[in-house]
Write a protein that holds these residues in place. Structure first.
Motif, mmCIF file in Angstrom:
data_model
loop_
_atom_site.group_PDB
_atom_site.id
_atom_site.type_symbol
_atom_site.label_atom_id
_atom_site.label_comp_id
_atom_site.label_asym_id
_atom_site.label_seq_id
_atom_site.Cartn_x
_atom_site.Cartn_y
_atom_site.Cartn_z
ATOM 1 N N GLY A 11 23.303 -3.486 56.634
ATOM 2 C CA GLY A 11 24.462 -3.356 57.519
ATOM 3 C C GLY A 11 25.035 -1.947 57.456
ATOM 4 N N THR A 12 25.734 -1.561 58.518
ATOM 5 C CA THR A 12 26.388 -0.247 58.576
ATOM 6 C C THR A 12 27.795 -0.430 59.130
ATOM 7 O OG1 THR A 12 24.306 0.950 58.858
ATOM 8 C CG2 THR A 12 26.307 2.079 59.560
ATOM 9 N N TRP A 13 28.766 0.232 58.489
ATOM 10 C CA TRP A 13 30.164 0.095 58.857
ATOM 11 C C TRP A 13 30.800 1.481 58.977
ATOM 12 C CZ3 TRP A 13 27.490 -2.538 55.185
ATOM 13 C CH2 TRP A 13 27.358 -3.929 55.358
ATOM 14 N N THR B 266 37.862 11.980 55.264
ATOM 15 C CA THR B 266 36.700 12.238 56.104
ATOM 16 C C THR B 266 36.169 10.901 56.620
ATOM 17 O OG1 THR B 266 35.223 12.193 54.179
ATOM 18 C CG2 THR B 266 36.078 14.344 54.873
ATOM 19 N N SER B 267 35.483 10.938 57.735
ATOM 20 C CA SER B 267 35.022 9.709 58.379
ATOM 21 C C SER B 267 33.515 9.722 58.567
ATOM 22 C CB SER B 267 35.705 9.541 59.742
ATOM 23 O OG SER B 267 37.109 9.479 59.592
ATOM 24 N N GLY B 268 32.920 8.540 58.439
ATOM 25 C CA GLY B 268 31.479 8.407 58.619
ATOM 26 C C GLY B 268 31.086 6.950 58.537
ATOM 27 N N THR B 269 29.931 6.675 57.964
ATOM 28 C CA THR B 269 29.466 5.296 57.862
ATOM 29 C C THR B 269 29.059 4.964 56.431
ATOM 30 O OG1 THR B 269 27.201 5.930 58.450
ATOM 31 C CG2 THR B 269 28.654 5.223 60.250
ATOM 32 N N PHE B 270 29.162 3.690 56.115
ATOM 33 C CA PHE B 270 28.677 3.128 54.857
ATOM 34 C C PHE B 270 27.564 2.145 55.199
ATOM 35 C CE2 PHE B 270 29.313 -0.709 52.029
ATOM 36 C CZ PHE B 270 28.527 -0.239 50.984
ATOM 37 N N SER B 271 26.426 2.281 54.529
ATOM 38 C CA SER B 271 25.287 1.404 54.809
ATOM 39 C C SER B 271 24.752 0.809 53.514
ATOM 40 C CB SER B 271 24.157 2.177 55.498
ATOM 41 O OG SER B 271 24.595 2.695 56.742
ATOM 42 N N LEU B 272 24.545 -0.510 53.525
ATOM 43 C CA LEU B 272 23.944 -1.189 52.383
ATOM 44 C C LEU B 272 23.500 -2.570 52.845
ATOM 45 C CD1 LEU B 272 23.369 -0.799 49.304
ATOM 46 C CD2 LEU B 272 25.495 -2.031 48.863
ATOM 47 N N ASP B 273 22.380 -3.033 52.278
ATOM 48 C CA ASP B 273 21.891 -4.385 52.543
ATOM 49 C C ASP B 273 21.678 -4.653 54.033
ATOM 50 O OD1 ASP B 273 22.070 -4.766 49.825
ATOM 51 O OD2 ASP B 273 23.944 -5.897 49.906
#
Length: 209
Positions: free
Chosen positions: A19-21, A10-17
């Motif tokens: 930033g978002t990727w 599955t595809s989406g985003t990772f966000s922490l500190d």
């Protein structure tokens, strides 16, 4: 019928500190034709529910609480009635994504989860996140490592809640001690084996300092 392993990306985003990727996540489903267990409900509850089908979902297991691994967990739980399980050391991370919804149960080192007659043992492997866990299924010759161990090295430790020496200890003591033929099914990217990764431990340590 013996348990099988189904795989979904599955595809989406990772966000922490701050930033978002963009990320692609591996979702693993262990079970047979009647019941299943989901490891890391990432991004798309509809797609995961479709892959589970009409099987009874016994649990939604979170290898850790980075948002890209848990963002679809509450919606999947609401659809299926399955409990969301998380190691309590990752609650601070969980609350960043789901401040109004607690997990339903706690994962602890040594806990055994059973689905379709197959046992998965929880291994607490902190480092990438404080409450990171892996799930070892000896009868399937498989360990599900989340973001603790990938093909080519350990998970990232450059952001909040992570610690490089800790992840190295976790990998050395909990994962590289497994049989070398054990398949490592990861949170992102391709699978590998314990035997393929074990010779590189010292390289990772040298690279991390």
């Amino acid at each position: 019928m013996a348990a099988r392993i189904d795989h979904l990306v599955t595809s989406g985003t990772f966000s922490l500190d701050g930033g978002t990727w963009e990320v692609d996540n591996n979702v693993w489903i262990v079970g047979d034709d009647s019941e299943a267990l989901v490891i890391d409900a990432a991004h798309d509850a509809d797609a995961i529910a479709a892959a589970v089908g009409d099987r009874r979902l016994v649990a939604i297991v979170c290898t850790h609480a980075h948002n890209d691994h848990i963002d679809a967990a509450p919606a999947l739980a609401a659809r299926t009635g399955a409990p969301v399980l998380l190691h309590p050391d990752d609650l601070p991370l969980w609350k960043r994504t789901h401040p109004d919804r607690e997990p339903d149960g706690e994962l602890a080192d040594g806990r055994v989860l059973t689905v379709a007659g197959t046992e998965l043992t929880v291994l607490h492997t902190p480092g990438h996140a404080p409450g990171a866990v892996c799930l070892y299924a000896p009868s399937l010759a498989t360990v599900f490592t989340g973001d603790t161990l990938f093909q080519g090295g350990p998970g990232a430790t450059g952001r909040s809640f992570s610690h490089f020496p800790t992840i190295i200890d976790s990998i050395r003591e909990r994962l590289l001690s497994l049989p070398p033929e054990t398949v490592v099914r990861t949170g992102h990217g391709d699978s590998t084996t314990v035997g393929a990764e074990a010779p590189h431990l010292q390289e990772w340590i040298d690279r991390g300092h």
